[in-house]
Design a protein around this motif. Structure first.
Motif, PDB file in Angstrom:
ATOM      1  N   THR A  43    -104.899 -57.053  12.023  1.00  0.00           N
ATOM      2  CA  THR A  43    -104.829 -58.514  11.939  1.00  0.00           C
ATOM      3  C   THR A  43    -103.731 -58.933  10.969  1.00  0.00           C
ATOM      4  OG1 THR A  43    -107.195 -58.594  12.347  1.00  0.00           O
ATOM      5  CG2 THR A  43    -106.166 -60.604  11.519  1.00  0.00           C
ATOM      6  N   ASP A  44    -103.673 -58.248   9.838  1.00  0.00           N
ATOM      7  CA  ASP A  44    -102.627 -58.555   8.850  1.00  0.00           C
ATOM      8  C   ASP A  44    -101.241 -58.330   9.447  1.00  0.00           C
ATOM      9  OD1 ASP A  44    -104.644 -59.097   7.114  1.00  0.00           O
ATOM     10  OD2 ASP A  44    -104.510 -57.205   6.007  1.00  0.00           O
ATOM     11  N   GLN A  45    -101.099 -57.211  10.151  1.00  0.00           N
ATOM     12  CA  GLN A  45     -99.814 -56.880  10.768  1.00  0.00           C
ATOM     13  C   GLN A  45     -99.413 -57.958  11.769  1.00  0.00           C
ATOM     14  OE1 GLN A  45     -97.588 -54.256  10.248  1.00  0.00           O
ATOM     15  NE2 GLN A  45     -96.391 -55.589  11.554  1.00  0.00           N
ATOM     16  N   LEU A  46    -100.374 -58.350  12.601  1.00  0.00           N
ATOM     17  CA  LEU A  46    -100.121 -59.400  13.593  1.00  0.00           C
ATOM     18  C   LEU A  46     -99.653 -60.681  12.916  1.00  0.00           C
ATOM     19  CD1 LEU A  46    -100.324 -60.628  16.454  1.00  0.00           C
ATOM     20  CD2 LEU A  46    -102.756 -61.035  16.018  1.00  0.00           C
ATOM     21  N   ARG A  47    -100.349 -61.081  11.849  1.00  0.00           N
ATOM     22  CA  ARG A  47     -99.988 -62.314  11.131  1.00  0.00           C
ATOM     23  C   ARG A  47     -98.596 -62.207  10.532  1.00  0.00           C
ATOM     24  NH1 ARG A  47    -105.569 -63.297   9.170  1.00  0.00           N
ATOM     25  NH2 ARG A  47    -106.567 -64.282  10.991  1.00  0.00           N
ATOM     26  N   ASP A 101     -86.098 -66.210  25.282  1.00  0.00           N
ATOM     27  CA  ASP A 101     -87.158 -67.029  25.855  1.00  0.00           C
ATOM     28  C   ASP A 101     -88.433 -66.238  26.127  1.00  0.00           C
ATOM     29  OD1 ASP A 101     -85.464 -69.103  25.696  1.00  0.00           O
ATOM     30  OD2 ASP A 101     -85.329 -69.498  27.844  1.00  0.00           O
ATOM     31  N   ASN A 102     -88.304 -65.089  26.759  1.00  0.00           N
ATOM     32  CA  ASN A 102     -89.491 -64.311  27.104  1.00  0.00           C
ATOM     33  C   ASN A 102     -90.292 -63.951  25.859  1.00  0.00           C
ATOM     34  OD1 ASN A 102     -88.828 -64.395  29.794  1.00  0.00           O
ATOM     35  ND2 ASN A 102     -87.816 -62.399  29.777  1.00  0.00           N
ATOM     36  N   LYS A 103     -89.587 -63.432  24.868  1.00  0.00           N
ATOM     37  CA  LYS A 103     -90.266 -63.025  23.642  1.00  0.00           C
ATOM     38  C   LYS A 103     -90.872 -64.235  22.940  1.00  0.00           C
ATOM     39  CE  LYS A 103     -87.631 -58.856  22.542  1.00  0.00           C
ATOM     40  NZ  LYS A 103     -86.898 -58.143  21.478  1.00  0.00           N
ATOM     41  N   TRP A 104     -90.161 -65.335  22.941  1.00  0.00           N
ATOM     42  CA  TRP A 104     -90.664 -66.543  22.298  1.00  0.00           C
ATOM     43  C   TRP A 104     -91.990 -66.977  22.930  1.00  0.00           C
ATOM     44  CZ3 TRP A 104     -91.178 -69.514  18.381  1.00  0.00           C
ATOM     45  CH2 TRP A 104     -91.657 -70.807  18.531  1.00  0.00           C
ATOM     46  N   TYR A 105     -92.056 -66.895  24.248  1.00  0.00           N
ATOM     47  CA  TYR A 105     -93.283 -67.315  24.912  1.00  0.00           C
ATOM     48  C   TYR A 105     -94.448 -66.393  24.546  1.00  0.00           C
ATOM     49  CZ  TYR A 105     -90.521 -70.652  27.521  1.00  0.00           C
ATOM     50  OH  TYR A 105     -89.708 -71.689  27.859  1.00  0.00           O
ATOM     51  N   VAL A 106     -94.156 -65.108  24.382  1.00  0.00           N
ATOM     52  CA  VAL A 106     -95.198 -64.187  23.930  1.00  0.00           C
ATOM     53  C   VAL A 106     -95.680 -64.597  22.538  1.00  0.00           C
ATOM     54  CG1 VAL A 106     -95.683 -61.815  23.241  1.00  0.00           C
ATOM     55  CG2 VAL A 106     -94.376 -62.243  25.323  1.00  0.00           C
ATOM     56  N   LEU A 107     -94.731 -64.880  21.661  1.00  0.00           N
ATOM     57  CA  LEU A 107     -95.092 -65.286  20.302  1.00  0.00           C
ATOM     58  C   LEU A 107     -95.957 -66.550  20.347  1.00  0.00           C
ATOM     59  CD1 LEU A 107     -92.767 -65.295  17.236  1.00  0.00           C
ATOM     60  CD2 LEU A 107     -94.305 -67.189  17.640  1.00  0.00           C
ATOM     61  N   LEU A 108     -95.528 -67.502  21.150  1.00  0.00           N
ATOM     62  CA  LEU A 108     -96.243 -68.775  21.234  1.00  0.00           C
ATOM     63  C   LEU A 108     -97.685 -68.570  21.710  1.00  0.00           C
ATOM     64  CD1 LEU A 108     -95.349 -71.616  20.623  1.00  0.00           C
ATOM     65  CD2 LEU A 108     -94.713 -71.920  23.014  1.00  0.00           C
ATOM     66  N   ALA A 109     -97.849 -67.602  22.572  1.00  0.00           N
ATOM     67  CA  ALA A 109     -99.180 -67.343  23.135  1.00  0.00           C
ATOM     68  C   ALA A 109    -100.169 -66.877  22.076  1.00  0.00           C
ATOM     69  CB  ALA A 109     -99.073 -66.305  24.252  1.00  0.00           C
ATOM     70  N   PHE A 110     -99.660 -66.408  20.947  1.00  0.00           N
ATOM     71  CA  PHE A 110    -100.557 -65.874  19.923  1.00  0.00           C
ATOM     72  C   PHE A 110    -100.411 -66.583  18.583  1.00  0.00           C
ATOM     73  CE2 PHE A 110     -99.757 -62.430  22.936  1.00  0.00           C
ATOM     74  CZ  PHE A 110    -101.041 -62.323  23.429  1.00  0.00           C
ATOM     75  N   LEU A 111     -99.613 -67.621  18.549  1.00  0.00           N
ATOM     76  CA  LEU A 111     -99.328 -68.297  17.280  1.00  0.00           C
ATOM     77  C   LEU A 111    -100.587 -68.898  16.648  1.00  0.00           C
ATOM     78  CD1 LEU A 111     -97.093 -68.923  15.322  1.00  0.00           C
ATOM     79  CD2 LEU A 111     -96.581 -71.009  16.585  1.00  0.00           C
ATOM     80  N   HIS A 112    -101.605 -69.199  17.471  1.00  0.00           N
ATOM     81  CA  HIS A 112    -102.830 -69.784  16.908  1.00  0.00           C
ATOM     82  C   HIS A 112    -103.554 -68.797  16.001  1.00  0.00           C
ATOM     83  CE1 HIS A 112    -104.169 -67.663  20.528  1.00  0.00           C
ATOM     84  NE2 HIS A 112    -105.346 -67.558  19.968  1.00  0.00           N
ATOM     85  N   HIS A 113    -103.224 -67.518  16.088  1.00  0.00           N
ATOM     86  CA  HIS A 113    -103.856 -66.540  15.195  1.00  0.00           C
ATOM     87  C   HIS A 113    -103.299 -66.645  13.778  1.00  0.00           C
ATOM     88  CE1 HIS A 113    -106.191 -64.878  18.312  1.00  0.00           C
ATOM     89  NE2 HIS A 113    -105.200 -64.325  18.964  1.00  0.00           N
ATOM     90  N   LEU A 114    -102.266 -67.451  13.619  1.00  0.00           N
ATOM     91  CA  LEU A 114    -101.646 -67.643  12.298  1.00  0.00           C
ATOM     92  C   LEU A 114    -102.254 -68.858  11.623  1.00  0.00           C
ATOM     93  CD1 LEU A 114     -99.420 -66.440  10.519  1.00  0.00           C
ATOM     94  CD2 LEU A 114     -97.815 -68.022  11.561  1.00  0.00           C
TER      95      LEU A 114
END
Lengths: 184, 184
Positions: A72-76, A90-103
């Motif tokens: 979890t720490d690593q992900l954050r 763009d592709n990578k950004w969308y992946v990041l966006l998909a998990f940004l709520h974990h921050l």
DNA sequence: ACAAGATATATCGACTCCGAGGTAGAAGAC
DNA sequence: GTCTTCTACCTCGGAGTCGATATATCTTGT
């Protein structure tokens, strides 16, 4: 990152992960087995996830994967301070966006969105003539290049609009929580 | 592909190519030397381009690269029958679009656009719950995932709109040239 | 009872790409 | 003069990814 991000939602086994990651990245292109399983092993070695063998509900036994505190720490960390590629691709950004709520911290989320916003602000100059001077969209002879720049501009505006609204919203929420925390 | 595409416009040297490719792919991210020069050599070995050493206008001597007939044919083959990734990956698709005008035949151009159009028609389902059932955008808790799907939908519509107009236009032109050719 | 097919995990070799480093020439700084 | 900087080209090693292949398990059909 996508692996840990999905596991943060709930435990999953490799095969399931493969499908979920596939529907996110690029679009629909499945992640190869030869990429997924070594990566899972690497994350396990780094103690980012634990593995529990469970009987397969349908077939062969599954390895249920669960994210750890270290994971979890690593992900954050990845989310909070993304590599340049995650902002510019763009592709990578969308992946990041998909998990940004974990921050969880809205101020930190706003900072990440601001980095993307800043990147999108750079004027796109895609084509140049023989002398190296930029060619504006209206001058381009190819209708495809013209369309390319049109689409690029239009989609950028859409995203910028959304980003601005989100950033305002997140900062407002961050402000509230600060004031509450200060007892104001 | 981008290398041959740029050379089809006019001869260039490696260093210049690097900058032009960089401003296209992803966005602005430069192609590494370690990728560019081996690729140039590979294309030269395949007789897709010829090399002529010229004195450097500013510094070290340049290798002016020129595309050959074989190279032009290869480029057209790639454009006419692109690998799946060039249709489904946004970055690659934009590169293809940037050089599609080199595929002179409007009917063939329209066919390529139609493949992209078909791909964009697939409904995007990005997120799934624990049971594997798709979650519609309105149900998503994360505002980032919601935005992700909104942006995705909006940009897709923009591109579909453009594609449809182009395809009609290209087929109209193809029709005219056929009729002219038939003497009608 | 047995074959076929879907589920599920794993490994290996080949390939691509990048980043670091090296060479070399010309222009400008001091 | 020589030092630095920019242009320009090239190579090598390592990291990451893929596709092919292998294996085991459970279900379904016959």
């Amino acid at each position: 990152m996508a692996i840990l991000g999905f596991l943060r939602d709930f435990p999953l086994h490799g095969y399931d992960l493969k499908n979920r990651v596939a529907s996110l990245a690029g679009h629909v292109r499945p992640i190869a087995d030869g990429t997924l399983y070594p990566t899972i092993k690497k994350l396990e070695d780094a103690q980012c996830l634990t593995r529990r063998t469970a009987p397969g509900s349908v077939a062969a036994p599954r390895h249920m994967l669960e994210i750890t505190q270290i994971g979890t720490d690593q992900l954050r960390r990845w989310l909070r301070d993304p590599e340049p590629g995650f902002v510019t691709d763009d592709n990578k950004w969308y992946v990041l966006l998909a998990f940004l709520h974990h921050l969880e911290n809205p101020r930190e989320q706003a900072l990440v969105l601001a980095r993307r916003r800043e990147f999108l602000d750079q004027p796109a100059q895609l084509f140049f003539d023989e002398q190296g001077a930029p060619i504006p969209a209206e001058r381009l002879e190819s209708p495809f290049r013209k369309g390319l720049m049109q689409i690029h501009r239009s989609t950028n505006l859409t995203e910028i609009d959304w980003l601005d609204r989100q950033i305002v919203d997140l900062n407002r929420r961050a402000g509230f929580s600060v004031r509450q925390h200060d007892g104001v």
